[in-house]
Design an enzyme around this catalytic site. Structure first.
Site, mmCIF file in Angstrom:
data_model
loop_
_atom_site.group_PDB
_atom_site.id
_atom_site.type_symbol
_atom_site.label_atom_id
_atom_site.label_comp_id
_atom_site.label_asym_id
_atom_site.label_seq_id
_atom_site.Cartn_x
_atom_site.Cartn_y
_atom_site.Cartn_z
ATOM 1 N N LYS A 1 0.862 -1.190 0.000
ATOM 2 C CA LYS A 1 0.000 0.000 0.000
ATOM 3 C C LYS A 1 0.898 1.239 0.000
ATOM 4 C CE LYS A 1 -4.363 1.096 2.244
ATOM 5 N NZ LYS A 1 -5.075 0.972 3.520
HETATM 6 C C1 E4P Z 1 -8.302 2.064 3.595
HETATM 7 O O1 E4P Z 1 -7.566 1.287 3.062
HETATM 8 C C2 E4P Z 1 -8.097 2.696 4.897
HETATM 9 O O2 E4P Z 1 -7.463 1.766 5.742
HETATM 10 C C3 E4P Z 1 -9.382 3.075 5.605
HETATM 11 O O3 E4P Z 1 -10.503 2.661 4.859
HETATM 12 C C4 E4P Z 1 -9.453 4.473 6.092
HETATM 13 O O4 E4P Z 1 -10.683 4.672 6.727
HETATM 14 P P1 E4P Z 1 -10.974 5.859 7.742
HETATM 15 O O5 E4P Z 1 -11.305 7.083 6.964
HETATM 16 O O6 E4P Z 1 -12.167 5.384 8.534
HETATM 17 O O7 E4P Z 1 -9.758 6.022 8.592
#
Ligand code: E4P
Length: 214
Positions: free
Chosen positions: A81
């Site tokens: 990622k």
């Molecule tokens: C995505 O890959 C992220 O880990 C996540 O969805 C972020 O979500 P949040 O806005 O609730 O922190």
């Protein structure tokens, strides 16, 4: 649409591992668990055979690539990622050339998504909840990305991220997301409906009454 869990909590993943196709994590989710990063990622890869996103924490492309090379040693299903930055996309391009799968995170616009896809991202993660939080329309971005990626004829998959509710999951499915990555608290609600509970209770009661009469 496929369902991923958006968590680094291995107990949550254990509970739902048979019903999910993958897992996404991020540095905040890992930090919340208070455990060693690589140990947690390794455990998750042992629980779920599908793609497991583990995020780099460096800021330059060479450093991100070096971290990616370490992370992919953990298991074959690790997806790297990478944040949506110029350096991040340079790293994506190089990792794509090495056949290493990537997930470009923190996507908030169509142009960001198209650039990430053009760099060779395997997945892009538009954050729909955070867009809704500032009064924008996260679901509309999923629709735009679907059309943009289809027009570009690229295989990059859309992971709808930052999901806040069951309604979000349903809306991104209709908008064309390939995957929704969902926090456990929302995922557990997807199974529920008051009429299912009511109907099941009635079936059980009728069955008990029938058995007693025989
Ligand atoms: C995505 O890959 C992220 O880990 C996540 O969805 C972020 O979500 P949040 O806005 O609730 O922190």
């Amino acid at each position: 649409m496929e369902f991923f869990l958006d968590t680094a909590n291995t107990a949550d993943i254990e509970q739902y591992k048979d019903l999910i196709a993958g897992v996404t994590t991020n540095p905040s989710l890992i930090a919340r668990e208070g455990r060693d990063f690589k140990t947690v990622v390794k455990e998750i890869t042992n629980l779920v055979p599908g793609p497991i996103s583990a995020e780099v924490t460096a800021t330059t492309a060479p450093e991100m690539i070096a971290q990616a090379h370490e992370l992919v040693k953990l298991a074959p299903n690790v997806v790297i990622k990478i944040p949506m930055t110029v350096e991040g996309l340079k790293a994506v391009k190089q990792l794509h050339a090495e056949n290493i799968n990537t997930n470009v995170t923190l996507i908030f616009s169509l142009s960001q998504g198209l650039l990430a896809a053009s760099a060779g991202a395997t997945y892009i993660s538009p954050f729909i909840g955070r867009l809704d939080d500032i009064g924008a329309d996260g679901t509309k971005l999923i629709q735009e990305l679907r059309q943009g990626l289809d027009n570009a004829k690229v295989s990059t998959k859309i992971i709808a991220a930052s999901i806040r509710s069951v309604k979000h999951v349903e809306k991104v499915a209709l908008a064309g997301a390939d995957i929704a990555t969902i926090p456990t608290a929302v995922f557990s609600k997807l199974f529920e409906h008051p009429l299912t509970e009511k109907g099941l209770a009635a079936f059980m009661q009728d069955w008990d009454n029938f058995k007693e009469k025989r």
